[in-house]
Design an enzyme around this catalytic site. Sequence first.
Site, PDB file in Angstrom:
ATOM      1  N   LYS A  39      42.344   0.608  39.452  1.00 40.95           N
ATOM      2  CA  LYS A  39      42.762   2.391  39.239  1.00 40.95           C
ATOM      3  C   LYS A  39      42.961   2.955  38.165  1.00 40.95           C
ATOM      4  O   LYS A  39      42.015   2.036  36.609  1.00 40.95           O
ATOM      5  CB  LYS A  39      44.257   2.155  39.362  1.00 40.95           C
ATOM      6  N   TYR A 269      48.024  18.111   9.527  1.00 41.22           N
ATOM      7  CA  TYR A 269      48.796  18.741   9.400  1.00 41.22           C
ATOM      8  C   TYR A 269      50.516  18.012   8.833  1.00 41.22           C
ATOM      9  O   TYR A 269      50.623  17.165   9.208  1.00 41.22           O
ATOM     10  CB  TYR A 269      48.825  19.005  10.848  1.00 41.22           C
TER      11      TYR A 269
END
Length: 399
Positions: A39, A269
Amino acid sequence: MEQTLGPERAAVIDPAAIRHNVRTIASYVHPAKVMVAVKAEGYGHGALTSARAALDAGADWLGTAHVSEALALREAGIQAPILAWLHTRGTDFAQAISEHIDLGISGWELHPVAEAAESLQRPARVHLKIDTGLGRNGCTIEDWPELLRTAANYQERGLISIEGIFTHLAVADEPDRRETDAQLDLYRHALEVAQEHRIVPDLRHVANTPAALSRPDAHFDMVRVGVGVYGQSPFADRTTEDLGLRPAMELRTSVANVKRVPAGQGISYGLTHRVDQPTTLALIPMGYADGIPRVAVHAPVCINGRRYQSVGRVAMDQFVVDLAELDTEISVGDEVVIFGGDSGIEAAEWGAAAGTNNYEIITRIGERVPRVVVDSELPPLPGTAADDDGTPLTGQGHS
């Protein structure tokens, strides 16, 4: 002659490692069968690459969360048994039945699955799921008898064939937790109730990777393994090497910029980090758009065989590494390994830096990062680019 360069960034996938891990896990759980979970694009490694490698190594089954994932494997030519277990009202049950995909059933799905089977005049192969304590999908023990009665009726009518009964464990990665014992006790009780309804499936399956490696009493007829197949340890106190597994993904790129900065320089940032002395910074051209966790703090990278740490906030496309010296010989274009390969850095270390686990780290690598398949048991193809030690940088197939 101009050098042929590899991709700017890549997740290098080694099918040989997947094969090794499947064989290793199979040796632990024999005679139980092995279902390999592919998956989420094979936990980020490529679903088709992972499926082929697992089957080559002797895996008996493949597992997906969604029917759409299973159908993609069928379209690619995979004919092995596949179980899909997480459905919505939009799931194409008819197509799943037509493509011989087994379906996990927790309750509501049973009726639309039976209707699809009736319209096709072909029985659906189903595995009934009992919730033994995880609290996600699965039928509660209170509703279990009713689900069994309905399933038995549909089976007698030829609309379904009950192939398995399964559950999923909540804390098997913490082997000392007693909840696993309670879950196994409830699962055995659910099997007894099923037998009272004349349902005795061929496949009883419970164990995930940690239970496959630590709980022989959870092996039953089949185990469903995921993260271990990709060479990641599910345990906090045992490494991949401890378990005899090999990581199948190496995440790499190259240095995009190098510069010297003075003491007090802020990084990225928010200026959440400032260097406390003159230093050299390297810019790594991967960020949270590529799957690098934005919240990772002081995460490791390997540049030219030496370990360094990230500093400051991870941005969308890049993050910064403090080289902690002024006389560094690191240059633009030098190789950066974020984890895997010969770096000595495990995905779990990035998980720890981001407050998560190795499962998330390997699975979240974004589509902007190409998967480059390099089978370490095969010679490189003619014309394949290689790094300085001969390791291929472009692979022998993509998935």
